[in-house]
Design a protein around this motif. Structure first.
Motif, PDB file in Angstrom:
ATOM      1  N   LYS A 303     -24.393 -27.438 -51.353  1.00 24.75           N
ATOM      2  CA  LYS A 303     -24.569 -26.395 -52.370  1.00 24.75           C
ATOM      3  C   LYS A 303     -25.708 -26.695 -53.330  1.00 24.75           C
ATOM      4  O   LYS A 303     -26.199 -25.796 -54.026  1.00 24.75           O
ATOM      5  CB  LYS A 303     -23.267 -26.171 -53.144  1.00 24.75           C
ATOM      6  N   GLU A 317     -25.338 -22.587 -55.309  1.00 25.33           N
ATOM      7  CA  GLU A 317     -24.280 -22.588 -56.316  1.00 25.33           C
ATOM      8  C   GLU A 317     -23.631 -21.211 -56.421  1.00 25.33           C
ATOM      9  O   GLU A 317     -22.409 -21.093 -56.553  1.00 25.33           O
ATOM     10  CB  GLU A 317     -24.850 -23.019 -57.677  1.00 25.33           C
ATOM     11  N   GLN A 318     -24.422 -20.163 -56.374  1.00 26.81           N
ATOM     12  CA  GLN A 318     -23.876 -18.811 -56.457  1.00 26.81           C
ATOM     13  C   GLN A 318     -22.996 -18.493 -55.253  1.00 26.81           C
ATOM     14  O   GLN A 318     -21.917 -17.916 -55.387  1.00 26.81           O
ATOM     15  CB  GLN A 318     -25.022 -17.799 -56.562  1.00 26.81           C
ATOM     16  N   THR A 320     -21.372 -20.634 -53.243  1.00 28.48           N
ATOM     17  CA  THR A 320     -20.120 -21.400 -53.240  1.00 28.48           C
ATOM     18  C   THR A 320     -19.189 -20.957 -54.363  1.00 28.48           C
ATOM     19  O   THR A 320     -17.973 -20.953 -54.180  1.00 28.48           O
ATOM     20  CB  THR A 320     -20.415 -22.911 -53.356  1.00 28.48           C
ATOM     21  N   ASP A 321     -19.748 -20.582 -55.510  1.00 27.87           N
ATOM     22  CA  ASP A 321     -18.903 -20.076 -56.596  1.00 27.87           C
ATOM     23  C   ASP A 321     -18.201 -18.787 -56.173  1.00 27.87           C
ATOM     24  O   ASP A 321     -17.013 -18.580 -56.481  1.00 27.87           O
ATOM     25  CB  ASP A 321     -19.734 -19.828 -57.854  1.00 27.87           C
ATOM     26  N   TRP A 323     -17.416 -17.899 -53.095  1.00 25.65           N
ATOM     27  CA  TRP A 323     -16.394 -18.265 -52.112  1.00 25.65           C
ATOM     28  C   TRP A 323     -15.146 -18.799 -52.806  1.00 25.65           C
ATOM     29  O   TRP A 323     -14.021 -18.381 -52.506  1.00 25.65           O
ATOM     30  CB  TRP A 323     -16.952 -19.303 -51.145  1.00 25.65           C
ATOM     31  N   GLU A 324     -15.315 -19.724 -53.742  1.00 24.13           N
ATOM     32  CA  GLU A 324     -14.163 -20.345 -54.397  1.00 24.13           C
ATOM     33  C   GLU A 324     -13.418 -19.340 -55.272  1.00 24.13           C
ATOM     34  O   GLU A 324     -12.186 -19.372 -55.345  1.00 24.13           O
ATOM     35  CB  GLU A 324     -14.617 -21.564 -55.193  1.00 24.13           C
ATOM     36  N   ALA A 325     -14.141 -18.444 -55.924  1.00 19.95           N
ATOM     37  CA  ALA A 325     -13.490 -17.429 -56.758  1.00 19.95           C
ATOM     38  C   ALA A 325     -12.692 -16.448 -55.907  1.00 19.95           C
ATOM     39  O   ALA A 325     -11.593 -16.020 -56.298  1.00 19.95           O
ATOM     40  CB  ALA A 325     -14.538 -16.683 -57.578  1.00 19.95           C
ATOM     41  N   GLN A 330     -11.940 -24.761 -51.539  1.00 22.55           N
ATOM     42  CA  GLN A 330     -13.163 -25.518 -51.763  1.00 22.55           C
ATOM     43  C   GLN A 330     -14.275 -25.048 -50.825  1.00 22.55           C
ATOM     44  O   GLN A 330     -14.041 -24.681 -49.675  1.00 22.55           O
ATOM     45  CB  GLN A 330     -12.895 -27.010 -51.540  1.00 22.55           C
ATOM     46  N   TRP A 331     -15.489 -25.066 -51.330  1.00 20.56           N
ATOM     47  CA  TRP A 331     -16.648 -24.672 -50.537  1.00 20.56           C
ATOM     48  C   TRP A 331     -16.852 -25.660 -49.385  1.00 20.56           C
ATOM     49  O   TRP A 331     -16.407 -26.812 -49.430  1.00 20.56           O
ATOM     50  CB  TRP A 331     -17.900 -24.621 -51.403  1.00 20.56           C
TER      51      TRP A 331
END
Length: 430
Positions: A303, A317-318, A320-321, A323-325, A330-331
Motif C-alpha cells: 500500500k 492508501e486510498q 486499501t482504506d 477496502w478496509e472500510a 485487512q488489506w
C-alpha cells in the motif's frame, strides 16, 4: 364479389406485414451488430475459490472499482465505446481455467486478462494464444510463464498473442540477497521447491544464482503439491544446520510444513524463513498462530507504493482504506496487483487505434510503456519478448501495533528504491 375484392387486399396486407417484419428484423439485427461494434468486452479470469482463493479474495472489490470508472465507457481514436468486463472464477483448477478461457473466447471478447499463479495464467494464456486473442497477465514468475509454456532460451518467442508483466527470478535474487544480508547468517539455505511450474523455474534459474553468490543451497528435491509429511526435509535441514529457508509452496502445504518444523524443533534454529506464493496475505499467516510473526515474505505490491492507478485515480492508501472500510478486513497486496492488471489492460485499449481489432490490441500491448498503481509496465525493454519485468520488495510479518493482528512491513527495496523502507528485518528465532 366481396370475396374477390377481399382476397387481393388480404394478400397485399400479408405482404406488407411480412415486409415490415423483415425490415424490423433487419433493423434489430443491425442494432445488435452495432451494439457489439460499440462495446469492448474484456474477459477476466482469476481464482476466487479453492486452495488459491486468497489470491482472488479482493478481485470482486477491485472489479467493482474498475466498472465504476468505466461506467461511461472509453473514447478511443475519436470513437466512443461501452466497456463490459466478464469475470470468471477458476476455482483454482487449471482445467477449469482453460475451459473458462475458451468459453469467453467464444463470447467474442476483445481482450483477455488473467491473474495469479501458473495454475490460472498458463492455461488461459495457452487458450488465448491458440485462438488469436490478445491476453495480458500478471502475478507469477515470468520464467514460469515464458519457459513453462514452451519458449526456449536464446530462441525467438513462440508467442504472438500473449503477454505477461511482473517479477522474475532476477527480482527474487536481488531481493533475497538484499534481505538476507540484513542479518548475520551461516549462508546455508534450505530450499523447498515444489514440482510445479513455479518450483521448477525457481530451481532451474534462482537456486544456481544463490549458490554463485556464496550461499550453500540444501535441496531435498522437488515435493508434490498436497504432500502431508515433510519429516525428511525437516531432518535434512536440521542436520545441515541451515539458517535460512526459502520456499514457494501453496498455503496449505506451507502450513503443514511449518507446523511440523515447529513440532520437530527446526524453527528454533532458523533466522530467516523466506516464503513466496504463500505468506502473501494475512490469512496465510494468521492460521499459524504464534508461528506466524517474523516470517519473511516479498511483496509485488504494498500500500505504500508511491503510484496512482490511471484507471481509478486511486493511490495505494486510498485503495486499501476503501477496502478496509467496506469489508472490515485487512488489506492485501492483491488489491494493487489486480488493479495494476486492469490499469495496464485499459491503457493498452486506449493506445490501440481500434479496440475491436485483435491485431491492434496486440500491437498496443507489445509497445505499452505506462505506470500503473504497482509501478511501470514497459514491454519495450523486457528481459525477453512478450515480458515486462516488475519489482518485488522484501517484507516481513510482525505483531500488529494497531487494529490488525499482524502488520506487513517493508524491510528492503532494492528492486524499486521509490518504495520506502519502514522496518528492520527481525530474526525469526529470537
Amino acid at each position: 364479389m366481396k370475396a374477390r375484392l377481399i382476397a387481393p387486399f388480404a394478400q397485399n396486407l400479408g405482404k406488407t406485414l411480412l415486409c415490415a417484419a423483415t425490415a424490423t428484423g433487419m433493423l434489430w439485427s443491425a442494432n445488435i451488430v452495432a451494439a457489439d461494434e460499440d462495446t469492448i468486452r474484456i474477459g477476466f479470469i482469476s481464482p476466487r475459490t479453492g486452495p488459491l482463493a486468497s489470491f482472488g479474495k479482493t478481485d470482486g472489490f477491485v472489479l467493482e472499482q474498475a466498472r465504476k470508472s468505466l461506467a461511461k465507457g472509453l473514447t478511443i481514436d475519436g470513437k466512443h465505446y461501452q466497456v463490459e468486463i466478464l469475470d470468471r472464477d477458476t476455482q483454482s483448477d487449471p482445467a477449469r481455467a482453460a475451459q473458462l478461457a475458451k468459453e469467453l473466447i467464444n463470447q467474442d471478447i476483445d481482450l483477455m486478462l488473467a491473474i495469479s499463479t501458473p495454475e490460472v495464467i498458463n492455461p488461459v494464456a495457452d487458450a488465448s494464444e491458440a485462438a488469436g486473442i490478445p491476453c495480458l497477465s500478471t502475478v507469477m514468475p515470468w520464467e514460469a510463464w515464458y519457459y513453462g509454456r514452451g519458449a526456449k532460451p536464446g530462441e525467438p518467442s513462440p508467442f504472438n498473442w500473449t503477454y505477461h508483466f511482473g517479477f522474475g527470478t532476477n527480482e527474487f535474487y536481488q531481493t533475497y540477497l538484499s534481505q538476507w544480508s540484513l542479518l548475520d547468517t551461516n549462508k546455508k539455505v534450505g530450499v523447498m521447491y515444489p514440482n510445479d511450474a513455479d518450483g521448477n523455474a525457481i530451481r532451474a534459474v534462482l537456486a544456481p544464482r544463490i549458490a554463485e553468490a556464496g550461499y550453500t543451497v540444501i535441496d531435498p528435491g522437488a515435493y508434490e503439491t498436497g504432500t502431508s509429511d515433510f519429516s525428511s526435509q525437516i531432518a535434512l535441514f536440521k542436520a545441515e544446520g541451515v539458517d535460512i529457508i526459502n520456499s514457494f509452496p501453496i498455503p496449505p502445504d506451507f502450513a503443514a510444513f511449518w507446523r511440523q518444523a515447529a513440532q520437530q524443533g527446526l524453527h528454533r534454529q532458523i533466522k530467516i524463513i523466506q516464503i513466496a506464493k504463500t505468506g502473501l496475505f494475512p490469512s496465510d499467516i494468521e492460521v499459524l498462530g504464534s508461528l506466524g510473526p517474523k516470517i519473511a515474505s516479498a511483496a509485488y505490491w504494498h500500500k505504500t507504493f508511491p503510484y496512482t492507478s490511471p484507471l481509478t485515480g486511486l493511490n495505494g492508501e486510498q485503495l486499501t482504506d476503501m477496502w478496509e472500510a467496506e469489508t472490515g478486513e485487512q488489506w492485501t497486496q492483491q488489491l494493487g496487483a489486480t488493479l495494476s492488471l486492469l490499469d495496464a489492460g485499459t491503457e493498452a485499449l486506449k493506445h490501440s487505434n481500434n479496440p475491436k481489432s485483435h491485431d491492434a490490441i496486440r500491437d498496443a500491448i507489445a509497445s505499452l510503456n505506462v505506470t500503473t498503481i504497482a509501478g511501470k509496465v514497459d514491454f519495450t525493454s523486457g528481459p525477453v519478448p512478450n515480458v515486462a519485468s516488475g519489482p518485488i520488495i522484501g517484507t516481513q510479518w510482525i505483531k500488529g501495533t494497531g487494529k490488525h493482528k499482524l502488520d506487513y512491513v517493508v524491510t528492503e527495496n532494492v528492486t524499486d528504491p521509490n518504495v520506502e523502507v519502514s522496518h528492520t528485518l527481525q530474526p525469526y528465532n529470537r
